[in-house]
Write a protein that holds these residues in place. Structure first.
Motif, PDB file in Angstrom:
ATOM      1  N   TYR A 194      -3.942   9.096  -1.525  1.00  0.00           N
ATOM      2  CA  TYR A 194      -4.539   9.241  -0.199  1.00  0.00           C
ATOM      3  C   TYR A 194      -5.136   7.922   0.291  1.00  0.00           C
ATOM      4  O   TYR A 194      -4.935   7.537   1.448  1.00  0.00           O
ATOM      5  N   GLU A 195      -5.859   7.233  -0.580  1.00  0.00           N
ATOM      6  CA  GLU A 195      -6.507   5.978  -0.189  1.00  0.00           C
ATOM      7  C   GLU A 195      -5.488   4.929   0.227  1.00  0.00           C
ATOM      8  O   GLU A 195      -5.657   4.239   1.227  1.00  0.00           O
ATOM      9  N   ASN A 223       0.822  -1.214   0.000  1.00  0.00           N
ATOM     10  CA  ASN A 223       0.000   0.000   0.000  1.00  0.00           C
ATOM     11  C   ASN A 223       0.854   1.262   0.000  1.00  0.00           C
ATOM     12  O   ASN A 223       0.503   2.249  -0.651  1.00  0.00           O
ATOM     13  N   GLN A 224       1.974   1.244   0.708  1.00  0.00           N
ATOM     14  CA  GLN A 224       2.876   2.397   0.695  1.00  0.00           C
ATOM     15  C   GLN A 224       3.443   2.613  -0.708  1.00  0.00           C
ATOM     16  O   GLN A 224       3.539   3.752  -1.170  1.00  0.00           O
ATOM     17  N   ALA A 245       0.907   4.097  -3.108  1.00  0.00           N
ATOM     18  CA  ALA A 245       0.610   5.509  -2.858  1.00  0.00           C
ATOM     19  C   ALA A 245       1.367   6.417  -3.824  1.00  0.00           C
ATOM     20  O   ALA A 245       0.941   7.539  -4.092  1.00  0.00           O
ATOM     21  N   ILE A 247      -1.808   3.136   6.876  1.00  0.00           N
ATOM     22  CA  ILE A 247      -1.872   3.571   8.278  1.00  0.00           C
ATOM     23  C   ILE A 247      -2.790   2.654   9.083  1.00  0.00           C
ATOM     24  O   ILE A 247      -2.457   2.247  10.201  1.00  0.00           O
ATOM     25  N   GLU A 248      -3.938   2.312   8.519  1.00  0.00           N
ATOM     26  CA  GLU A 248      -4.876   1.412   9.206  1.00  0.00           C
ATOM     27  C   GLU A 248      -4.246   0.033   9.427  1.00  0.00           C
ATOM     28  O   GLU A 248      -4.391  -0.562  10.501  1.00  0.00           O
ATOM     29  N   THR A 268      -2.368   5.474   1.212  1.00  0.00           N
ATOM     30  CA  THR A 268      -1.682   5.928   2.423  1.00  0.00           C
ATOM     31  C   THR A 268      -2.553   5.671   3.642  1.00  0.00           C
ATOM     32  O   THR A 268      -2.068   5.180   4.669  1.00  0.00           O
ATOM     33  N   GLN A 269      -3.829   5.979   3.529  1.00  0.00           N
ATOM     34  CA  GLN A 269      -4.758   5.747   4.638  1.00  0.00           C
ATOM     35  C   GLN A 269      -4.841   4.265   4.979  1.00  0.00           C
ATOM     36  O   GLN A 269      -4.832   3.884   6.152  1.00  0.00           O
ATOM     37  N   ARG A 270      -4.902   3.423   3.952  1.00  0.00           N
ATOM     38  CA  ARG A 270      -4.975   1.972   4.177  1.00  0.00           C
ATOM     39  C   ARG A 270      -3.700   1.470   4.849  1.00  0.00           C
ATOM     40  O   ARG A 270      -3.764   0.627   5.746  1.00  0.00           O
TER      41      ARG A 270
END
Length: 87
Positions: free
Chosen positions: A28-29, A16-17, A20, A35-36, A31-33
């Motif tokens: 954004y999506e 996911n990183q 991004a 982080i989660e 990056t947010q994923r």
């Protein structure tokens, strides 16, 4: 099972990183994923540390109710099979 799930989450975070950086429209999506997933990983590592402190000779029922154990195993299975890196 915990270690397999941790490995899966680490792969998913990295994927996911990396995603991004592919497009400014989706960064954004991803990056947010990431982080989660990192939060889930941190919680799982804490759980692994807590489990490691328990006496291996003791019964699991002495420390957790059946419902707690079933919920934990269900969450492990869910996280492990999420394939968050396959987006």
């Amino acid at each position: 099972m915990v270690d397999e799930t941790i490995a899966s989450l680490k792969i998913a975070i990295i994927a996911n990183q990396n995603r991004a950086f592919e497009s400014p429209h989706t960064s954004y999506e991803f990056t947010q994923r990431a982080i989660e997933l990192q939060e889930d990983l941190d919680d799982l590592i804490k759980a692994r540390e807590a489990l490691a402190k328990l006496d291996p000779g003791s019964e699991v029922g002495e420390h957790f109710s059946r419902e707690e154990l079933e919920e934990f195993l269900r969450l492990l299975e869910l996280l492990k099979n999420a394939d968050a890196h396959a987006y």
